[in-house]
Write an enzyme that holds these catalytic residues in place. Structure first.
Site, PDB file in Angstrom:
ATOM      1  N   ASP A 204       3.634  -4.384  -8.963  1.00  0.00           N
ATOM      2  CA  ASP A 204       4.037  -5.195  -7.806  1.00  0.00           C
ATOM      3  C   ASP A 204       3.664  -6.629  -8.167  1.00  0.00           C
ATOM      4  O   ASP A 204       2.483  -6.952  -8.292  1.00  0.00           O
ATOM      5  CB  ASP A 204       3.274  -4.704  -6.572  1.00  0.00           C
ATOM      6  CG  ASP A 204       3.594  -5.531  -5.334  1.00  0.00           C
ATOM      7  OD1 ASP A 204       4.140  -6.643  -5.468  1.00  0.00           O
ATOM      8  OD2 ASP A 204       3.289  -5.060  -4.226  1.00  0.00           O
TER       9      ASP A 204
ATOM     10  N   TYR B  37      -9.134  -2.446  -2.207  1.00  0.00           N
ATOM     11  CA  TYR B  37      -7.713  -2.203  -1.956  1.00  0.00           C
ATOM     12  C   TYR B  37      -6.899  -3.458  -2.263  1.00  0.00           C
ATOM     13  O   TYR B  37      -7.123  -4.509  -1.680  1.00  0.00           O
ATOM     14  CB  TYR B  37      -7.492  -1.788  -0.497  1.00  0.00           C
ATOM     15  CG  TYR B  37      -6.039  -1.550  -0.198  1.00  0.00           C
ATOM     16  CD1 TYR B  37      -5.414  -0.391  -0.641  1.00  0.00           C
ATOM     17  CD2 TYR B  37      -5.286  -2.503   0.478  1.00  0.00           C
ATOM     18  CE1 TYR B  37      -4.075  -0.183  -0.397  1.00  0.00           C
ATOM     19  CE2 TYR B  37      -3.943  -2.297   0.716  1.00  0.00           C
ATOM     20  CZ  TYR B  37      -3.351  -1.132   0.280  1.00  0.00           C
ATOM     21  OH  TYR B  37      -2.020  -0.929   0.505  1.00  0.00           O
TER      22      TYR B  37
ATOM     23  N   LYS C 264      -0.982  -0.134  -3.004  1.00  0.00           N
ATOM     24  CA  LYS C 264      -1.003   1.272  -3.428  1.00  0.00           C
ATOM     25  C   LYS C 264      -0.505   1.395  -4.877  1.00  0.00           C
ATOM     26  O   LYS C 264       0.107   0.481  -5.416  1.00  0.00           O
ATOM     27  CB  LYS C 264      -0.159   2.107  -2.472  1.00  0.00           C
ATOM     28  CG  LYS C 264      -1.010   2.814  -1.424  1.00  0.00           C
ATOM     29  CD  LYS C 264      -2.066   3.701  -2.094  1.00  0.00           C
ATOM     30  CE  LYS C 264      -2.968   4.391  -1.095  1.00  0.00           C
ATOM     31  NZ  LYS C 264      -4.224   4.855  -1.711  1.00  0.00           N
TER      32      LYS C 264
HETATM   33  C1  F6R Z   1       0.975  -0.866   1.590  1.00  0.00           C
HETATM   34  C2  F6R Z   1       1.156  -2.303   1.700  1.00  0.00           C
HETATM   35  C3  F6R Z   1       1.260  -2.915   3.046  1.00  0.00           C
HETATM   36  C4  F6R Z   1       0.093  -3.873   3.323  1.00  0.00           C
HETATM   37  C5  F6R Z   1       0.190  -4.462   4.747  1.00  0.00           C
HETATM   38  C6  F6R Z   1      -0.903  -5.493   5.031  1.00  0.00           C
HETATM   39  O1  F6R Z   1       0.896  -0.476   0.253  1.00  0.00           O
HETATM   40  O2  F6R Z   1       1.189  -2.994   0.726  1.00  0.00           O
HETATM   41  O3  F6R Z   1       1.350  -1.945   4.048  1.00  0.00           O
HETATM   42  O4  F6R Z   1      -1.123  -3.228   3.157  1.00  0.00           O
HETATM   43  O5  F6R Z   1       1.442  -5.093   4.928  1.00  0.00           O
HETATM   44  O6  F6R Z   1      -0.841  -6.473   4.059  1.00  0.00           O
HETATM   45  P1  F6R Z   1      -1.733  -7.779   4.132  1.00  0.00           P
HETATM   46  O7  F6R Z   1      -3.165  -7.346   4.302  1.00  0.00           O
HETATM   47  O8  F6R Z   1      -1.470  -8.463   2.833  1.00  0.00           O
HETATM   48  O9  F6R Z   1      -1.259  -8.586   5.308  1.00  0.00           O
HETATM   49 MG    MG Z   2       3.151  -5.293  -2.307  1.00  0.00          MG
HETATM   50 MG    MG Z   3       4.709  -1.339  -3.752  1.00  0.00          MG
END
Ligand code: F6R
Ligand code: MG
Ligand code: MG
Length: 370
Positions: A16, A233, A236
């Site tokens: 990503d 984290y 994913k």
């Molecule tokens: C799951 C993913 C999204 C983010 C969510 C919060 O793999 O990437 O669900 O975890 O959009 O993202 P932030 O914390 O960057 O606002």
């Molecule tokens: Mg992403």
């Molecule tokens: Mg992804």
């Protein structure tokens, strides 16, 4: 090595490098940036052939070459390609630009640096149909259930009982991600032992599968776990899996069949929820509802002399409409649980998410229970 024994390596490396919009999809022009890089490498003989795809917000580099698995040259090419795309993503302020690139400098092997890797080296058969599965908003263990069905479940794979070449079954190489150990188990005779392990998808992950009769490599999956590498984290794993098909291996239709059941996987919103894995055509790999539900695409190729004819969009088939509908029904049902388990992941699985920072605020308010 005599020419007829010449081996080809298929390397699928993904990362990503920035989302559009948010984490839902991928800015299309960035695909061209990746293609330019790989085209240059193809012209210079570093790789033989390539295709660039994306699933959700993940960039997928599918490459063939003759340099074997873990080739520093090929891994460096992938790293530099991700890095260049990240630079553009940063300029465009795409979301989470470079989130999977942990570190600035390439250090010899891309494994352990954030991107996911699935590679296999083999002798190209008379005809070589291959399917590359790519998922978004889920974790490495998501392949355990379908890979079991493909190679060990005769209710899924008719060839296990109809094709004499497959009668002896397949051998599974399973990684214990917590202990950093691996074990091989042969099916059908060790089916129960295999299931005892790989039902625990957060810990035991099928890494590769071989045909028992001749030890022919038939499937590999990426097992890199971003949270374990980063210590927190950052997104994913969004794993990939490569499966060789036909002629004494499971047929294309047997390899796709497990995805008619949108099984529950870990991931979805904030990498913190269980949700159904929805098989979709390439153009529908844009998880937006609650940042999901998790998606899987399947790119089919016919390999010829190390080149890749394709991709053919394998889930672009009304035969999977029912699975998509079921995934939507299950997604709705799971969503109605809101912040409650089992929609939300258990605490151990939330360890690397931002939840620990939230719970920390309550730590001093706990008193000894009377
Ligand atoms: C799951 C993913 C999204 C983010 C969510 C919060 O793999 O990437 O669900 O975890 O959009 O993202 P932030 O914390 O960057 O606002
Ligand atoms: Mg992403
Ligand atoms: Mg992804």
């Amino acid at each position: 090595m005599p020419n007829e024994e010449k081996m080809v390596t298929l390397s699928v490396i993904k990362a990503d490098i920035g989302g559009f919009v948010g984490h839902s999809s991928f800015y299309p022009e960035l695909l061209d940036t990746a293609k330019e890089r790989l085209n240059h490498a193809k012209e210079n003989g570093v790789i033989k052939d390539f295709h660039v795809l994306r699933c959700g917000d993940d960039l997928e580099l599918i490459m063939t070459h003759e340099k074997g698995c873990d080739s520093g040259e090929v891994h460096e090419l992938a790293w530099n390609t991700f890095y260049r795309c990240t630079e553009v993503a940063r300029e465009l302020k795409l979301y989470g630009a470079g989130q999977d690139l942990l570190g600035d400098a390439f250090s010899g092997n891309i494994k352990g640096m954030g991107p996911g890797v699935a590679e296999m080296e083999f002798k190209e058969r008379k005809s070589e149909p291959i399917i590359v599965f790519m998922a978004d908003k889920t974790s490495a263990g998501a392949w355990n259930l379908p890979i079991y069905r493909i190679f060990a479940d005769p209710f899924n794979t008719a060839g296990l009982i109809i094709d004499p070449t497959m009668l002896e079954g397949f051998v599974f190489d399973v990684l214990d991600v917590k202990e950093g150990k691996s074990i091989t188990l042969a099916c059908p005779e060790e089916t129960h032992l295999l299931l005892a392990l790989i039902g625990a998808v957060e810990r035991y992950i099928v890494r590769s599968v071989y045909r028992k009769k001749d030890n022919e490599i038939t499937a590999v999956a990426s097992v890199q776990q971003l949270s374990l590498i980063a210590g927190k984290y950052v997104g994913k794993d969004d794993p990939v899996m490569v499966v060789r098909c036909q002629s004494g291996l499971p047929a294309v239709g047997e390899v796709l069949e497990p995805f008619t059941m949108p099984h529950l996987v870990m991931g979805w919103m904030r990498g913190s929820h269980h949700g159904p894995l929805m098989p979709v055509p390439f153009y529908e790999a844009n998880p937006s509802r609650f940042d999901g539900p998790p998606r899987v695409i399947a790119a089919g190729f016919q390999m010829y002399n190390g080149y890749l004819l394709g991709p053919h969009d394998m889930f672009d088939d009304p035969g999977f409409d029912e699975a998509r509908q079921e995934a939507n029904r299950v997604a709705g049902y799971m969503r109605r649980h809101g912040p409650f388990q089992p929609h939300r992941l258990p605490l151990e699985e939330m360890e690397y998410t931002t939840l620990s920072g939230v719970l920390e605020r309550l730590r001093d308010r706990f008193k000894a229970a009377q």
